[in-house]
Design an enzyme around this catalytic site. Structure first.
Site, PDB file in Angstrom:
ATOM      1  N   HIS A 286      40.066  20.620  -8.502  1.00  0.00           N
ATOM      2  CA  HIS A 286      40.770  19.979  -9.995  1.00  0.00           C
ATOM      3  C   HIS A 286      41.155  18.435  -9.265  1.00  0.00           C
ATOM      4  O   HIS A 286      41.591  17.754 -10.465  1.00  0.00           O
ATOM      5  CB  HIS A 286      41.733  20.618 -10.657  1.00  0.00           C
ATOM      6  CG  HIS A 286      41.254  21.810 -11.580  1.00  0.00           C
ATOM      7  ND1 HIS A 286      41.022  23.225 -10.595  1.00  0.00           N
ATOM      8  CD2 HIS A 286      41.281  22.249 -12.789  1.00  0.00           C
ATOM      9  CE1 HIS A 286      40.742  24.103 -11.491  1.00  0.00           C
ATOM     10  NE2 HIS A 286      40.687  23.725 -12.560  1.00  0.00           N
TER      11      HIS A 286
ATOM     12  N   GLU B 131      28.687  23.347 -17.521  1.00  0.00           N
ATOM     13  CA  GLU B 131      28.795  21.938 -17.288  1.00  0.00           C
ATOM     14  C   GLU B 131      27.261  21.293 -17.195  1.00  0.00           C
ATOM     15  O   GLU B 131      26.990  20.527 -17.629  1.00  0.00           O
ATOM     16  CB  GLU B 131      29.507  21.594 -15.903  1.00  0.00           C
ATOM     17  CG  GLU B 131      31.087  21.394 -16.240  1.00  0.00           C
ATOM     18  CD  GLU B 131      31.736  23.080 -16.159  1.00  0.00           C
ATOM     19  OE1 GLU B 131      30.819  23.848 -15.652  1.00  0.00           O
ATOM     20  OE2 GLU B 131      32.738  23.143 -16.492  1.00  0.00           O
TER      21      GLU B 131
END
Length: 213
Positions: free
Chosen positions: A96, A27
């Site tokens: 998440h 990321e």
């Protein structure tokens, strides 16, 4: 659920594969590449899938992309769009299921969009693509199955312009993202008791429509 979302992404890839880059699973690298490409004149759309994966690329998102315009005295801009799902979805676990918008709200120069309807998704996304500023585009995972009318052709939904989703005279409910749907359901229930609730959706946190609210 996620089935239609994945099917749509597969269709987009088939139609525009020459414009889609499948980056390494980092990321920090993805977010940095997006900011850098934007500084070089591209209009990258960085799909982080889950919005709190952005924490791994946080410096690139909140320290590089939003600050370059100010630090270069206007000579550089970074109009990158970061996208991710936010919120509790079920079976997502802690890594998440977060919602980073409160932290992003403290990053000067970063636009934040939280659409609650298909029409606003299209209009706000097209506005983000035309903006000179970086944008973090957040969609609640449970909104993926929400359907609604969408205007054909090109149109832009202005950033910083709240939308009154339901008129009402007795009480105002202000909500964003998935909670707009919940607020509209609550307003419908209140109407059966003779209470007319207004539902206002800011649609974007930055810029923020203080006047309407």
């Amino acid at each position: 659920g996620f089935g239609p979302h994945r099917a749509l992404m597969d269709r987009v890839y088939d139609d525009f594969h020459e414009r889609i880059f499948d980056p390494p699973n980092s990321e920090a690298a993805i977010c940095g590449m997006g900011a850098g490409a934007a500084m070089l004149g591209e209009r990258p759309f960085v799909n982080l899938s889950t919005s709190i994966f952005s924490y791994v690329g946080w410096s690139q998102i909140v320290n590089d992309a939003p600050n370059v315009h100010h630090m270069s005295n206007g000579m550089l801009t970074a109009p990158v769009v970061y996208y991710g799902l936010h919120g509790v979805r079920g079976n997502g676990a802690a890594q998440h299921s977060g919602s980073p918008q409160a932290m992003l709200w403290n990053a000067p120069g970063m636009q934040i969009a939280l659409p609650a309807s298909p029409a606003d998704v299209k209009g706000l996304l097209l506005s983000a693509f035309r903006s000179k500023n970086p944008t973090f585009f957040l969609t609640h995972a449970k909104l993926l199955g929400v359907e609604g009318p969408v205007q054909e052709g090109f149109y832009q939904t202005p950033f910083g312009q709240a939308d009154i989703k339901r008129a009402g005279r007795d009480v105002t409910i202000i909500a964003t993202s998935l909670m707009v749907i919940v607020a509209l359901e609550a307003a419908a229930a209140l109407a059966k008791e003779g209470i007319e609730a207004e539902v206002v959706d800011p649609r974007t946190l930055t810029p923020f429509d203080e006047k309407t609210l």
